[in-house]
Design a protein around this motif. Structure first.
Motif, mmCIF file in Angstrom:
data_model
loop_
_atom_site.group_PDB
_atom_site.id
_atom_site.type_symbol
_atom_site.label_atom_id
_atom_site.label_comp_id
_atom_site.label_asym_id
_atom_site.label_seq_id
_atom_site.Cartn_x
_atom_site.Cartn_y
_atom_site.Cartn_z
ATOM 1 N N HIS A 7 0.832 -1.211 0.000
ATOM 2 C CA HIS A 7 0.000 0.000 0.000
ATOM 3 C C HIS A 7 0.866 1.262 0.000
ATOM 4 O O HIS A 7 0.682 2.154 -0.840
ATOM 5 C CB HIS A 7 -0.919 0.001 1.224
ATOM 6 N N TYR A 8 1.816 1.316 0.895
ATOM 7 C CA TYR A 8 2.605 2.553 0.996
ATOM 8 C C TYR A 8 3.563 2.709 -0.166
ATOM 9 O O TYR A 8 3.814 3.832 -0.635
ATOM 10 C CB TYR A 8 3.353 2.591 2.331
ATOM 11 N N MET A 11 1.387 4.027 -2.949
ATOM 12 C CA MET A 11 1.051 5.443 -2.770
ATOM 13 C C MET A 11 2.232 6.341 -3.121
ATOM 14 O O MET A 11 2.088 7.370 -3.794
ATOM 15 C CB MET A 11 0.615 5.685 -1.316
ATOM 16 N N LEU A 20 3.131 13.853 -1.060
ATOM 17 C CA LEU A 20 2.278 13.044 -0.179
ATOM 18 C C LEU A 20 2.908 13.000 1.200
ATOM 19 O O LEU A 20 4.076 12.624 1.364
ATOM 20 C CB LEU A 20 2.141 11.615 -0.727
ATOM 21 N N HIS A 22 2.494 11.349 4.986
ATOM 22 C CA HIS A 22 1.826 10.306 5.786
ATOM 23 C C HIS A 22 1.958 10.650 7.262
ATOM 24 O O HIS A 22 3.061 10.903 7.758
ATOM 25 C CB HIS A 22 2.450 8.928 5.515
ATOM 26 N N SER A 30 -2.483 1.787 10.966
ATOM 27 C CA SER A 30 -2.803 0.890 9.835
ATOM 28 C C SER A 30 -2.034 -0.416 9.933
ATOM 29 O O SER A 30 -2.562 -1.502 9.635
ATOM 30 C CB SER A 30 -2.503 1.606 8.516
ATOM 31 N N HIS A 74 -6.214 -0.035 4.858
ATOM 32 C CA HIS A 74 -6.213 0.868 3.705
ATOM 33 C C HIS A 74 -6.849 2.220 4.064
ATOM 34 O O HIS A 74 -6.251 3.272 3.839
ATOM 35 C CB HIS A 74 -6.965 0.221 2.548
ATOM 36 N N TYR A 75 -8.056 2.160 4.625
ATOM 37 C CA TYR A 75 -8.756 3.437 4.874
ATOM 38 C C TYR A 75 -8.133 4.204 6.041
ATOM 39 O O TYR A 75 -8.187 5.437 6.093
ATOM 40 C CB TYR A 75 -10.245 3.182 5.104
ATOM 41 N N ALA A 77 -4.908 4.255 6.542
ATOM 42 C CA ALA A 77 -3.754 4.897 5.906
ATOM 43 C C ALA A 77 -4.189 6.087 5.032
ATOM 44 O O ALA A 77 -3.530 7.137 5.006
ATOM 45 C CB ALA A 77 -2.992 3.880 5.064
ATOM 46 N N MET A 78 -5.302 5.936 4.318
ATOM 47 C CA MET A 78 -5.778 7.040 3.486
ATOM 48 C C MET A 78 -6.220 8.236 4.339
ATOM 49 O O MET A 78 -6.047 9.402 3.951
ATOM 50 C CB MET A 78 -6.947 6.567 2.613
ATOM 51 N N LEU A 81 -3.385 10.573 5.154
ATOM 52 C CA LEU A 81 -2.620 11.060 4.007
ATOM 53 C C LEU A 81 -2.943 12.540 3.755
ATOM 54 O O LEU A 81 -4.108 12.938 3.752
ATOM 55 C CB LEU A 81 -2.956 10.226 2.763
#
Length: 394
Positions: A7-8, A11, A20, A22, A30, A74-75, A77-78, A81
């Protein structure tokens, strides 16, 4: 950890007109969600995966837990962001290049994900196949162990049965000897003292009693000898068959001279064995050689020995009536006779006794024969080991 890293990395691989950022709390949260939910899913699958009828239900629960691990990671981490725009809107060629780069990245991620999924499915398939093979092997081993246990049990039962049968034969034969001797003795006494007072029919009946009584006596003696072999085993000693065979022939000299038999023997070795049973073997084989002679033919008997991989192989050859091949094994069974007692005397135990004696000595006994030309009886005995060469031959 794999999903979290993918995932990261994905991204950070995006091309945007900005940066971006984090949030550390989101990254750690996450990761914690991913590891915790995935662990729960694996625990459910492992612990309840073989619980019978509820197996599919727990598989669904484990799949939902794994889905929560991916979605929660996932969500989360989002949510942590932040996108910081640093440039103006890109021109047409630059925007096209970025779009192509993003498409290539998407295809790469999709391809790698598909390959990983296929690898996982293939691993699952092979694992189940190996599990079935292991189960089949385990069941085969269990069946093999059960079969071996049953064979051992049946073998032990057969051994006990044979031992009891031999003890019964010994006791029965021993108990029968006394009344039989009494019957034969009184019949012989009656024949000597009162035969003149009997008519022809009475004398015939008396002779039948004597013949049958003597035949029964020989039968019991042979049966006792046969049953005694199992219980009375003496230690093996060096036996000089060059001295043993002439002793046997001297005892049979009367029968040999009666039929004018021509008997010869070659150089005979020293073997390991028990002299008394071995004398019985040579006596029975030589006695059969002169008993089953062809009418009008002078019996010729030869005894010899030759080296054999098992030790020494002895042969007793005659020129008698011979034996048909289908009866080569039958003649070594107890009470099995190819001729009636009126044709040839015997109890039907002699050859069975010989085979049992030879087998107790660790050897084999068999026959080669041609009807009308004669028979050759072969048997093997062990050589004298070096450690026993200092013992005096029996």
């Amino acid at each position: 950890m794999g999903i979290w890293s993918m995932h990261y990395l994905g991204m950070d691989s995006m091309r945007l007109g900005g940066h971006l950022n984090h949030q550390p709390w989101a990254v750690l949260l996450s990761l914690l969600i991913a590891v915790t939910a995935a662990t729960v899913a694996l625990r459910l699958a492992q612990h309840f995966g073989t619980s019978g009828g509820s197996q599919r239900r727990w598989q669904v629960v484990a799949a939902l837990a794994l889905g929560l691990a991916v979605a929660g990671m996932h969500y989360t981490a989002m949510a942590g962001l932040q996108v910081q725009v640093t440039t103006a809107e890109m021109s047409g060629p630059r925007q096209l290049a970025q779009t192509q780069s993003q498409a290539t990245l998407a295809l790469g991620v999709a391809l790698v994900s598909s390959l990983l999924m296929l690898a996982a499915l293939w691993t699952l398939f092979m694992d189940r196949r190996l599990a079935r093979q292991r189960d089949a092997t385990r069941e085969a081993q269990i069946r093999q162990q059960e079969l071996e246990a049953r064979v051992l049990e049946r073998t032990e039962e057969l051994r006990r049965s044979n031992a009891e049968l031999e003890r019964f034969a010994y006791v029965a034969s021993h108990d029968l000897q006394a009344p039989l001797r009494t019957m034969v003795s009184f019949a012989e006494l009656l024949d000597r003292r009162y035969t003149e007072q009997l008519d022809d029919r009475g004398r015939t009946y008396l002779q039948h009693i004597l013949v049958s009584g003597n035949h029964m006596k020989h039968l019991i003696d042979d049966l006792l000898t046969y049953s005694r072999l199992q219980s009375e085993r003496r230690p093996m000693m060096p036996v000089d068959t060059a001295q043993l065979v002439p002793r046997v022939i001297d005892r049979l000299r009367g029968d040999l001279d009666a039929v004018e038999a021509d008997i010869s023997w070659g150089d005979l070795p020293t073997v390991m064995g028990d002299s008394l049973p071995l004398e019985q073997v040579f006596s029975n084989l030589i006695g059969n050689a002169i008993k089953y002679q062809r009418p009008g033919t002078r019996p010729q008997v030869r005894v010899w020995a030759e080296p054999d991989p098992e030790g020494w192989r002895f042969g007793v050859r005659d020129n008698g009536i011979g034996i048909d091949e289908p009866y080569f094994e039958r003649i070594f069974e107890v009470f099995q006779r190819l001729h009636s007692s009126s044709e040839y005397e015997g109890t039907g135990i002699g050859l069975a006794l010989c085979r049992k004696i030879v087998e107790h000595h660790g050897g084999r006994l068999w026959v080669d024969s041609t009807p009308g030309q004669g028979s050759t009886f072969w048997f093997t005995l062990s050589v004298v080991p070096v450690s026993a060469t200092m013992l005096e031959p029996a």
